[in-house]
Scaffold this motif. Sequence first.
Motif, PDB file in Angstrom:
ATOM      1  N   VAL A 292       0.728  -1.277  -0.279  1.00 19.51           N
ATOM      2  CA  VAL A 292      -0.095  -0.121  -0.037  1.00 19.51           C
ATOM      3  C   VAL A 292       0.878   1.139   0.053  1.00 19.51           C
ATOM      4  O   VAL A 292       1.429   1.925   1.041  1.00 19.51           O
ATOM      5  N   PRO A 293       1.094   1.752  -1.312  1.00 22.51           N
ATOM      6  CA  PRO A 293       1.811   3.195  -1.167  1.00 22.51           C
ATOM      7  C   PRO A 293       0.729   4.193  -0.817  1.00 22.51           C
ATOM      8  O   PRO A 293      -0.194   4.455  -1.635  1.00 22.51           O
ATOM      9  N   ALA A 294       0.961   4.760   0.438  1.00 22.46           N
ATOM     10  CA  ALA A 294       0.014   5.713   0.829  1.00 22.46           C
ATOM     11  C   ALA A 294       0.578   7.133   1.367  1.00 22.46           C
ATOM     12  O   ALA A 294       0.187   7.648   2.034  1.00 22.46           O
ATOM     13  N   ALA A 295       1.651   7.418   0.696  1.00 25.86           N
ATOM     14  CA  ALA A 295       2.363   8.460   0.970  1.00 25.86           C
ATOM     15  C   ALA A 295       2.061   9.734   0.031  1.00 25.86           C
ATOM     16  O   ALA A 295       1.232  10.480   0.010  1.00 25.86           O
ATOM     17  N   ILE A 296       3.209  10.031  -0.832  1.00 29.28           N
ATOM     18  CA  ILE A 296       3.237  10.839  -1.910  1.00 29.28           C
ATOM     19  C   ILE A 296       3.185  10.432  -3.426  1.00 29.28           C
ATOM     20  O   ILE A 296       3.207   9.126  -3.381  1.00 29.28           O
ATOM     21  N   GLU A 297       3.163  11.217  -4.231  1.00 34.95           N
ATOM     22  CA  GLU A 297       3.321  10.947  -5.729  1.00 34.95           C
ATOM     23  C   GLU A 297       4.659  10.441  -6.077  1.00 34.95           C
ATOM     24  O   GLU A 297       5.615  10.757  -5.423  1.00 34.95           O
ATOM     25  N   ARG A 298       4.746   9.686  -7.110  1.00 31.38           N
ATOM     26  CA  ARG A 298       5.773   9.276  -7.953  1.00 31.38           C
ATOM     27  C   ARG A 298       6.812   8.431  -7.080  1.00 31.38           C
ATOM     28  O   ARG A 298       8.100   8.756  -7.195  1.00 31.38           O
ATOM     29  N   VAL A 299       6.563   7.429  -6.083  1.00 29.53           N
ATOM     30  CA  VAL A 299       7.580   6.812  -5.223  1.00 29.53           C
ATOM     31  C   VAL A 299       7.885   5.632  -5.926  1.00 29.53           C
ATOM     32  O   VAL A 299       8.803   5.038  -5.694  1.00 29.53           O
ATOM     33  N   ILE A 300       7.073   4.951  -6.846  1.00 24.33           N
ATOM     34  CA  ILE A 300       7.446   3.859  -7.531  1.00 24.33           C
ATOM     35  C   ILE A 300       7.739   4.302  -8.982  1.00 24.33           C
ATOM     36  O   ILE A 300       6.942   4.545  -9.756  1.00 24.33           O
ATOM     37  N   ASP A 301       9.060   4.123  -9.273  1.00 26.39           N
ATOM     38  CA  ASP A 301       9.562   4.488 -10.559  1.00 26.39           C
ATOM     39  C   ASP A 301       9.723   3.024 -11.335  1.00 26.39           C
ATOM     40  O   ASP A 301       9.424   1.997 -10.793  1.00 26.39           O
ATOM     41  N   ALA A 302      10.462   3.052 -12.432  1.00 36.41           N
ATOM     42  CA  ALA A 302      10.406   2.008 -13.065  1.00 36.41           C
ATOM     43  C   ALA A 302      11.475   0.825 -12.566  1.00 36.41           C
ATOM     44  O   ALA A 302      10.991  -0.244 -12.447  1.00 36.41           O
ATOM     45  N   ASN A 318      -2.456   9.507  -4.209  1.00 38.42           N
ATOM     46  CA  ASN A 318      -2.624  10.017  -5.592  1.00 38.42           C
ATOM     47  C   ASN A 318      -1.402   9.890  -6.203  1.00 38.42           C
ATOM     48  O   ASN A 318      -0.322  10.345  -5.888  1.00 38.42           O
ATOM     49  N   GLY A 319      -1.459   9.352  -7.375  1.00 39.93           N
ATOM     50  CA  GLY A 319      -0.240   9.178  -8.353  1.00 39.93           C
ATOM     51  C   GLY A 319       1.028   8.636  -7.832  1.00 39.93           C
ATOM     52  O   GLY A 319       2.159   9.094  -8.309  1.00 39.93           O
ATOM     53  N   PRO A 320       1.156   7.592  -6.995  1.00 37.02           N
ATOM     54  CA  PRO A 320       2.139   7.035  -6.484  1.00 37.02           C
ATOM     55  C   PRO A 320       3.150   6.103  -7.712  1.00 37.02           C
ATOM     56  O   PRO A 320       4.551   6.134  -7.226  1.00 37.02           O
ATOM     57  N   THR A 321       2.665   6.056  -8.609  1.00 34.42           N
ATOM     58  CA  THR A 321       3.395   5.258  -9.667  1.00 34.42           C
ATOM     59  C   THR A 321       3.588   6.100 -10.943  1.00 34.42           C
ATOM     60  O   THR A 321       2.586   6.561 -11.511  1.00 34.42           O
ATOM     61  N   THR A 322       4.936   6.149 -11.586  1.00 34.27           N
ATOM     62  CA  THR A 322       5.042   7.093 -12.647  1.00 34.27           C
ATOM     63  C   THR A 322       4.585   6.075 -13.837  1.00 34.27           C
ATOM     64  O   THR A 322       4.451   4.949 -13.973  1.00 34.27           O
ATOM     65  N   PRO A 323       4.678   6.944 -14.952  1.00 38.97           N
ATOM     66  CA  PRO A 323       4.021   6.264 -16.454  1.00 38.97           C
ATOM     67  C   PRO A 323       5.361   5.329 -16.687  1.00 38.97           C
ATOM     68  O   PRO A 323       4.643   4.180 -17.292  1.00 38.97           O
ATOM     69  N   GLU A 324       6.458   5.582 -16.405  1.00 37.22           N
ATOM     70  CA  GLU A 324       7.581   4.477 -16.727  1.00 37.22           C
ATOM     71  C   GLU A 324       7.288   3.272 -16.013  1.00 37.22           C
ATOM     72  O   GLU A 324       7.390   1.998 -16.418  1.00 37.22           O
ATOM     73  N   ALA A 325       6.727   3.477 -14.636  1.00 36.39           N
ATOM     74  CA  ALA A 325       6.424   2.284 -13.832  1.00 36.39           C
ATOM     75  C   ALA A 325       5.360   1.442 -14.410  1.00 36.39           C
ATOM     76  O   ALA A 325       5.431   0.433 -14.311  1.00 36.39           O
ATOM     77  N   ASP A 326       4.531   2.398 -14.804  1.00 37.19           N
ATOM     78  CA  ASP A 326       3.506   1.469 -15.310  1.00 37.19           C
ATOM     79  C   ASP A 326       3.651   0.529 -16.368  1.00 37.19           C
ATOM     80  O   ASP A 326       3.010  -0.331 -16.660  1.00 37.19           O
ATOM     81  N   LEU A 327       4.643   1.154 -17.299  1.00 40.01           N
ATOM     82  CA  LEU A 327       4.857   0.200 -18.286  1.00 40.01           C
ATOM     83  C   LEU A 327       5.334  -1.277 -17.693  1.00 40.01           C
ATOM     84  O   LEU A 327       5.291  -2.349 -18.490  1.00 40.01           O
ATOM     85  N   VAL A 328       6.446  -1.030 -16.723  1.00 41.61           N
ATOM     86  CA  VAL A 328       6.631  -2.309 -16.206  1.00 41.61           C
ATOM     87  C   VAL A 328       5.574  -2.966 -15.430  1.00 41.61           C
ATOM     88  O   VAL A 328       5.695  -4.356 -15.607  1.00 41.61           O
ATOM     89  N   LEU A 329       4.764  -2.425 -14.831  1.00 44.45           N
ATOM     90  CA  LEU A 329       3.617  -3.166 -14.154  1.00 44.45           C
ATOM     91  C   LEU A 329       2.733  -3.716 -15.115  1.00 44.45           C
ATOM     92  O   LEU A 329       2.095  -4.965 -14.871  1.00 44.45           O
ATOM     93  N   GLU A 330       2.648  -3.197 -16.172  1.00 42.07           N
ATOM     94  CA  GLU A 330       1.804  -3.637 -17.335  1.00 42.07           C
ATOM     95  C   GLU A 330       2.269  -4.923 -17.848  1.00 42.07           C
ATOM     96  O   GLU A 330       1.748  -6.049 -18.129  1.00 42.07           O
ATOM     97  N   ARG A 331       3.688  -5.114 -17.973  1.00 35.03           N
ATOM     98  CA  ARG A 331       4.195  -6.296 -18.339  1.00 35.03           C
ATOM     99  C   ARG A 331       4.205  -7.096 -17.221  1.00 35.03           C
ATOM    100  O   ARG A 331       4.170  -8.379 -17.641  1.00 35.03           O
ATOM    101  N   ARG A 332       4.039  -6.862 -16.067  1.00 35.86           N
ATOM    102  CA  ARG A 332       4.162  -7.866 -14.994  1.00 35.86           C
ATOM    103  C   ARG A 332       2.649  -8.067 -14.341  1.00 35.86           C
ATOM    104  O   ARG A 332       2.552  -8.778 -13.068  1.00 35.86           O
ATOM    105  N   GLN A 333       1.552  -7.863 -15.039  1.00 34.12           N
ATOM    106  CA  GLN A 333       0.290  -7.728 -14.541  1.00 34.12           C
ATOM    107  C   GLN A 333      -0.290  -9.125 -14.167  1.00 34.12           C
ATOM    108  O   GLN A 333      -1.194  -9.158 -13.469  1.00 34.12           O
TER     109      GLN A 333
END
Length: 419
Positions: A292-302, A318-333
């Motif tokens: 549970v990332p429940a702090a600030i934005e952009r804490v999970i990068d690629a 809100n917004g804890p995961t960067t767009p670059e990290a989303d690409l990784v998580l999409e690959r790992r879904q």
Amino acid sequence: MTIYSGPVFDMASQQFSVIADHLSIPINERDRLLMPKRAITISCPIHRDDGTTAVFEGYRVQHHLTLGPTKGGTRFAGSVDLGEVAALAIWMSWKCALVGLPYGGAKGGIGVDPASLSKRELESLSRRYMQEMIPFVGPHTDIMAPDMGTNEQVMAWFMDTYSMYHGRTVTEIVTGKPVSAGGTLGRREATGRGVAYLARRVMSDLSINLSDATAVIQGFGNVGSIAALELSNMGVRIIAVSDHTGALYRAAGLDVPDLIKHVSAHGNLAGYSNELSYDPANILTLPCDVLVPAAIERVIDAKAADELRCRIVAEGANGPTTPEADLVLERRQKEIFLIPDILCNSGGVIVSYFEWVQDLQQLFWEEDEVMRREFQILDRAFDQMTLRAKRDRIFNRTAAMSIGVERVRAAKNMRGLFP
């Protein structure tokens, strides 16, 4: 050119571009959907306790009023700037549309560390902020709520200031108020409860036994602490928590009620235990079932996304995961199930909506009714997101944001462009 800038606004814009491409939204429609309707920047002068005068910059961004009044929190933090506030307002729009609330998104804030203020100074600054905002807000224009650095007390000061100006009590101008001042039962716990509720639902879908499950909570403010408590009450072991002062880890599980008691007394986790201290930089990549990332934005990068060792990411912030990290998580879904922020932390605005409705009607509900209705809306939105993700074979965030953007776009197109 735009008045909005910074990494958080860039991130919100990048996310929207991905969704707009996915939905094949024409280029000439995109700016109307993305760019905020209105941005207000104000100066908030106050008398300090030492007799000096200090001036703080305040902001409020209203993204759109197509579906109803705007709704969103007000944060007091040293990092607050116009770009960050605009991004948060945009995310709130997609969130409200996703869960079916008659709101557009808004956000506000002051660039100040509230810990640097005395209680009298905090009250003066809160009241001055609302006084400056009175021409731009109202129960049917823009309704404020608490966020990072603000709380029930600040909302009560906001409401009182607005009410004194209008010569009558206007409880519906803000939500997240104390129950004694027109607030609703269950509002303070709503966001954290929603995070835990959705995490439990996904654990059930993944056949994860609650009594064997573990969770890591990054950020132990209102959202993180309540999510930790709710998960703990379900039987989940909370093995690690952190805030801006440090992190704690215990494989056998931490005593969450005792941690909450300590934070209530001291304001943060500092000083709780030297033996349990852990490197905050490594908390996100601890092996666990629920992160549970429940702090600030952009804490999970690629890089962090690639190193995650959890089964579920439940975005309390809100917004804890960067767009670059989303690409990784999409690959790992297939390995990691993402509950995106605009769904996962929407319990707060859902129950804020209930509070607003109750204030308008002057008819108040019991807490079990508030919770039942909150979970009903979360279930509906979760079902819609997962159905969309499976049908179109897309990432959960893409599915959730697509639903929100589509609903706002449909309303704008139906209403047309005035004049």
